[in-house]
Write an enzyme that holds these catalytic residues in place. Structure first.
Site, PDB file in Angstrom:
ATOM      1  N   GLY A  47     -45.670   8.351  13.569  1.00 38.54           N
ATOM      2  CA  GLY A  47     -46.495   8.602  14.752  1.00 38.54           C
ATOM      3  C   GLY A  47     -46.953  10.044  14.946  1.00 38.54           C
ATOM      4  CG  ASP A 103     -45.047   9.550  18.321  1.00 39.90           C
ATOM      5  OD1 ASP A 103     -43.852   9.725  18.697  1.00 39.90           O
ATOM      6  OD2 ASP A 103     -45.430   8.493  17.800  1.00 39.90           O
ATOM      7  CG  ASP A 106     -40.701   4.820  26.135  1.00 40.79           C
ATOM      8  OD1 ASP A 106     -41.107   4.946  27.290  1.00 40.79           O
ATOM      9  OD2 ASP A 106     -40.514   3.700  25.607  1.00 40.79           O
TER      10      ASP A 106
END
Ligand code: IMP
Ligand code: MG
Length: 183
Positions: A47, A103, A106
């Site tokens: 990513g 990237d 979360d």
């Protein structure tokens, strides 16, 4: 010429212009902080590939590049809570300045565990740079040294970020339509 919005993308979250601005701000800070000291960046595949390639070209100290691949999501949209190192760096990081390039953060699980693994190898410093951050979804606290942009709790794709290996080649970051991943 304006890019047409991909049919699976609901709206643009970070435009190409804003991405450039974010990268300029991040590289200014990183260049100041390291003040010419050598830096080893660890690009977290896949990513971070596109973000890292833009960011690294704005850094002005001597930089070496390493790659790691760790498992997080399969085909789903939430983190599994454990870390599996699928590809490791090729050098001994002891005594080096390490900058992890990610990237998006979360839940925080992936980076929390990855940083712990890397710190056990005794680098001089170990910092984290992330393009995007979804703090609303955090379940594990992790110190983010360089944060590009805070985004709401939505699934982002493009500029390296994928869903099921798709959309990485979009030039902007967009919100994936919920119908694409909810059925
Ligand atoms: P965490 O362990 O939950 O922090 O997961 C972080 C990883 O999950 C990131 O490195 C991404 O690969 C992936 N991820 C989390 N949110 C998104 C998203 O909105 N779009 C694409 N990938 C994401
Ligand atoms: Mg990732």
């Amino acid at each position: 010429m304006k890019n047409e919005l991909h049919k699976d993308v609901e709206r643009i979250l970070v435009s190409e212009e804003e991405l450039k601005e974010i990268i300029n701000n991040l590289s200014d800070k990183i260049n100041k902080d390291y003040n010419g000291e050598e830096l080893t960046v660890i690009v977290i595949l896949k990513g971070s590939l596109i973000f890292a390639s833009d960011l690294i070209r704005s850094l002005n100290m001597p930089v070496s590049i390493e790659f790691m691949r760790v498992s997080s999501y399969g085909a789903g949209t939430s983190s599994s809570g454990f870390i599996n190192i699928k590809q490791d760096v090729e050098c001994d990081i002891e005594g080096k300045n390490i900058l992890i390039i990610e990237d998006i953060i979360d839940s925080g699980n992936t980076l929390y565990k990855l940083k712990k693994v890397l710190e056990e190898r005794n680098p001089k410093t170990c910092r984290i740079c992330t393009l995007l951050d979804k703090p609303e979804r955090r379940t594990t606290e992790v110190l983010v040294d360089y944060q590009g942009k805070i985004i709401p709790d939505e699934f982002a794709v493009g500029y390296g970020l994928d869903y099921n290996e798709n959309y990485r080649n979009l030039k902007y970051i967009g919100v994936l339509k919920r119908e694409i991943y909810s059925n």
